[in-house]
Design a protein around this motif. Structure first.
Motif, PDB file in Angstrom:
ATOM      1  N   LEU A  25      63.693  33.671   1.292  1.00 24.81           N
ATOM      2  CA  LEU A  25      62.379  34.016   0.722  1.00 24.81           C
ATOM      3  C   LEU A  25      62.237  33.437  -0.680  1.00 24.81           C
ATOM      4  O   LEU A  25      61.212  32.841  -1.017  1.00 24.81           O
ATOM      5  N   TYR A  26      63.264  33.602  -1.477  1.00 26.82           N
ATOM      6  CA  TYR A  26      63.246  33.084  -2.840  1.00 26.82           C
ATOM      7  C   TYR A  26      63.067  31.558  -2.825  1.00 26.82           C
ATOM      8  O   TYR A  26      62.213  31.015  -3.535  1.00 26.82           O
ATOM      9  N   ARG A  27      63.848  30.889  -2.004  1.00 34.18           N
ATOM     10  CA  ARG A  27      63.770  29.418  -1.938  1.00 34.18           C
ATOM     11  C   ARG A  27      62.415  28.938  -1.397  1.00 34.18           C
ATOM     12  O   ARG A  27      61.909  27.900  -1.804  1.00 34.18           O
ATOM     13  N   ASP A  28      61.832  29.693  -0.478  1.00 34.93           N
ATOM     14  CA  ASP A  28      60.544  29.309   0.105  1.00 34.93           C
ATOM     15  C   ASP A  28      59.365  29.574  -0.830  1.00 34.93           C
ATOM     16  O   ASP A  28      58.412  28.798  -0.860  1.00 34.93           O
ATOM     17  N   TYR A  29      59.411  30.670  -1.573  1.00 36.52           N
ATOM     18  CA  TYR A  29      58.231  31.094  -2.335  1.00 36.52           C
ATOM     19  C   TYR A  29      58.299  30.843  -3.840  1.00 36.52           C
ATOM     20  O   TYR A  29      57.243  30.757  -4.472  1.00 36.52           O
ATOM     21  N   ALA A  30      59.469  30.746  -4.426  1.00 34.61           N
ATOM     22  CA  ALA A  30      59.542  30.451  -5.867  1.00 34.61           C
ATOM     23  C   ALA A  30      58.855  29.116  -6.184  1.00 34.61           C
ATOM     24  O   ALA A  30      58.103  29.045  -7.159  1.00 34.61           O
ATOM     25  N   PRO A  31      59.042  28.065  -5.376  1.00 37.78           N
ATOM     26  CA  PRO A  31      58.346  26.810  -5.663  1.00 37.78           C
ATOM     27  C   PRO A  31      56.815  26.923  -5.550  1.00 37.78           C
ATOM     28  O   PRO A  31      56.092  26.094  -6.085  1.00 37.78           O
ATOM     29  N   LYS A  32      56.326  27.948  -4.863  1.00 35.39           N
ATOM     30  CA  LYS A  32      54.881  28.160  -4.716  1.00 35.39           C
ATOM     31  C   LYS A  32      54.325  29.002  -5.868  1.00 35.39           C
ATOM     32  O   LYS A  32      53.145  29.324  -5.877  1.00 35.39           O
ATOM     33  N   GLY A  33      55.202  29.389  -6.802  1.00 32.94           N
ATOM     34  CA  GLY A  33      54.757  30.154  -7.960  1.00 32.94           C
ATOM     35  C   GLY A  33      55.024  31.643  -7.910  1.00 32.94           C
ATOM     36  O   GLY A  33      54.703  32.358  -8.854  1.00 32.94           O
ATOM     37  N   VAL A  34      55.594  32.145  -6.823  1.00 31.63           N
ATOM     38  CA  VAL A  34      55.918  33.568  -6.752  1.00 31.63           C
ATOM     39  C   VAL A  34      57.109  33.842  -7.661  1.00 31.63           C
ATOM     40  O   VAL A  34      58.108  33.117  -7.634  1.00 31.63           O
ATOM     41  N   HIS A  83      77.709  36.054  -2.397  1.00 29.87           N
ATOM     42  CA  HIS A  83      76.693  35.726  -1.387  1.00 29.87           C
ATOM     43  C   HIS A  83      75.834  34.525  -1.779  1.00 29.87           C
ATOM     44  O   HIS A  83      74.903  34.174  -1.051  1.00 29.87           O
ATOM     45  N   GLY A  84      76.163  33.897  -2.904  1.00 25.63           N
ATOM     46  CA  GLY A  84      75.454  32.693  -3.317  1.00 25.63           C
ATOM     47  C   GLY A  84      73.984  32.902  -3.634  1.00 25.63           C
ATOM     48  O   GLY A  84      73.157  32.031  -3.351  1.00 25.63           O
ATOM     49  N   PHE A  85      73.644  34.047  -4.218  1.00 26.09           N
ATOM     50  CA  PHE A  85      72.243  34.308  -4.537  1.00 26.09           C
ATOM     51  C   PHE A  85      71.694  33.234  -5.482  1.00 26.09           C
ATOM     52  O   PHE A  85      72.299  32.968  -6.525  1.00 26.09           O
ATOM     53  N   PRO A  86      70.543  32.672  -5.159  1.00 20.55           N
ATOM     54  CA  PRO A  86      69.916  31.696  -6.046  1.00 20.55           C
ATOM     55  C   PRO A  86      69.037  32.380  -7.100  1.00 20.55           C
ATOM     56  O   PRO A  86      68.321  31.717  -7.838  1.00 20.55           O
ATOM     57  N   ARG A  90      56.467  38.377   3.785  1.00 25.35           N
ATOM     58  CA  ARG A  90      55.914  37.014   3.880  1.00 25.35           C
ATOM     59  C   ARG A  90      54.393  37.049   4.060  1.00 25.35           C
ATOM     60  O   ARG A  90      53.662  36.266   3.438  1.00 25.35           O
ATOM     61  N   LEU A  91      53.918  37.940   4.911  1.00 25.23           N
ATOM     62  CA  LEU A  91      52.474  38.051   5.131  1.00 25.23           C
ATOM     63  C   LEU A  91      51.756  38.421   3.835  1.00 25.23           C
ATOM     64  O   LEU A  91      50.690  37.881   3.523  1.00 25.23           O
ATOM     65  N   ALA A  92      52.341  39.335   3.077  1.00 30.75           N
ATOM     66  CA  ALA A  92      51.739  39.763   1.807  1.00 30.75           C
ATOM     67  C   ALA A  92      51.718  38.614   0.806  1.00 30.75           C
ATOM     68  O   ALA A  92      50.696  38.367   0.150  1.00 30.75           O
ATOM     69  N   LEU A  93      52.824  37.906   0.690  1.00 31.42           N
ATOM     70  CA  LEU A  93      52.889  36.783  -0.242  1.00 31.42           C
ATOM     71  C   LEU A  93      51.892  35.690   0.148  1.00 31.42           C
ATOM     72  O   LEU A  93      51.168  35.161  -0.705  1.00 31.42           O
ATOM     73  N   ASP A  94      51.833  35.370   1.435  1.00 34.61           N
ATOM     74  CA  ASP A  94      50.898  34.342   1.898  1.00 34.61           C
ATOM     75  C   ASP A  94      49.451  34.751   1.623  1.00 34.61           C
ATOM     76  O   ASP A  94      48.637  33.928   1.197  1.00 34.61           O
ATOM     77  N   ALA A  95      49.122  36.012   1.862  1.00 34.93           N
ATOM     78  CA  ALA A  95      47.762  36.497   1.629  1.00 34.93           C
ATOM     79  C   ALA A  95      47.380  36.370   0.159  1.00 34.93           C
ATOM     80  O   ALA A  95      46.303  35.855  -0.168  1.00 34.93           O
ATOM     81  N   LEU A  96      48.251  36.819  -0.734  1.00 33.95           N
ATOM     82  CA  LEU A  96      47.936  36.756  -2.160  1.00 33.95           C
ATOM     83  C   LEU A  96      47.896  35.312  -2.668  1.00 33.95           C
ATOM     84  O   LEU A  96      47.021  34.962  -3.473  1.00 33.95           O
ATOM     85  N   LEU A  97      48.808  34.485  -2.209  1.00 37.38           N
ATOM     86  CA  LEU A  97      48.791  33.077  -2.617  1.00 37.38           C
ATOM     87  C   LEU A  97      47.522  32.373  -2.132  1.00 37.38           C
ATOM     88  O   LEU A  97      47.016  31.467  -2.790  1.00 37.38           O
ATOM     89  N   GLY A  98      46.997  32.812  -0.991  1.00 35.43           N
ATOM     90  CA  GLY A  98      45.778  32.230  -0.440  1.00 35.43           C
ATOM     91  C   GLY A  98      44.502  32.857  -0.982  1.00 35.43           C
ATOM     92  O   GLY A  98      43.406  32.511  -0.552  1.00 35.43           O
ATOM     93  N   GLY A  99      44.649  33.819  -1.889  1.00 36.10           N
ATOM     94  CA  GLY A  99      43.481  34.458  -2.485  1.00 36.10           C
ATOM     95  C   GLY A  99      42.871  35.557  -1.648  1.00 36.10           C
ATOM     96  O   GLY A  99      41.770  36.037  -1.945  1.00 36.10           O
TER      97      GLY A  99
END
Length: 190
Positions: free
Chosen positions: A73-82, A105-108, A161-170
């Motif tokens: 999740l971090y790797r997918d959404y941090a580049p999108k500004g989350v 656990h190699g947390f990024p 993921r649904l919540a993040l996508d909704a907010l990123l999409g306005g």
């Protein structure tokens, strides 16, 4: 006639009502955490237009089942500004243990401590893992699970993921609340 009130029952009822009320649509306000070296960090310096706050643990098998999913999740959404704020509120898990767990656990991402459960109480967090998503105004727009199954093969709904996508999409988040599940947060005894 003199009335006696059992304070314990009153407090239990008050806590139950508080824990059962929704935080979605509220603004919890400013809070501070501690990095794993003990320095205070203001949440406002960590947040953004979309901020995901996740309560996690080192010893909880449910939280640990999500370690790789949280990293993804971090790797997918941090580049999108989350912006992500990972919080360990368990008084039974000291900072050194949290740091070792993250390395193992190699947390990024960084994990922050919540001494005395102040932030967990502010968000009414009960479990690890448990997720909250705030918009740019600091309003909680999502509260609940990361997804609906500890077993990755059985996931049918990815609430976070649904919540993040909704907010990123306005858009608005639907559902805004799901049932978080996992281990209880080990709070400091009051």
């Amino acid at each position: 006639m003199r009335r006696t009130i059992n304070l314990g029952i009153c407090l239990t009822l008050a806590v139950s009502a508080w824990a059962g009320s929704s935080i979605v649509g509220t603004k919890p306000g400013e809070f501070t955490l501690r990095d794993l070296k003990g320095s205070e960090v203001a949440a406002s310096s960590l947040g953004g237009n979309v901020t995901a706050i996740l309560f996690i643990a080192t010893k909880c098998p449910v939280s640990n089942a999500y370690n790789e999913r949280m990293s993804t999740l971090y790797r997918d959404y941090a580049p999108k500004g989350v912006k992500f704020i990972f919080v360990n509120s368990n008084h039974t898990e000291p900072a050194a243990e949290v740091e070792d767990h993250g390395k193992q656990h190699g947390f990024p991402f960084a994990v922050y401590k919540d001494p005395s459960n102040v932030v967990a109480d502010l968000f009414r967090a009960q479990a690890t893992p448990e997720a909250f998503v705030l918009d740019g105004s600091g309003t909680v727009r999502y509260h609940g699970h990361i997804d609906d199954s500890q077993n990755p093969a059985r996931i049918s709904k990815q609430g976070l993921r649904l919540a993040l996508d909704a907010l990123l999409g306005g858009g608005s988040v639907d559902p805004a609340e799901t049932k978080a599940f996992g281990c209880s947060i080990k709070r400091v005894k009051q």
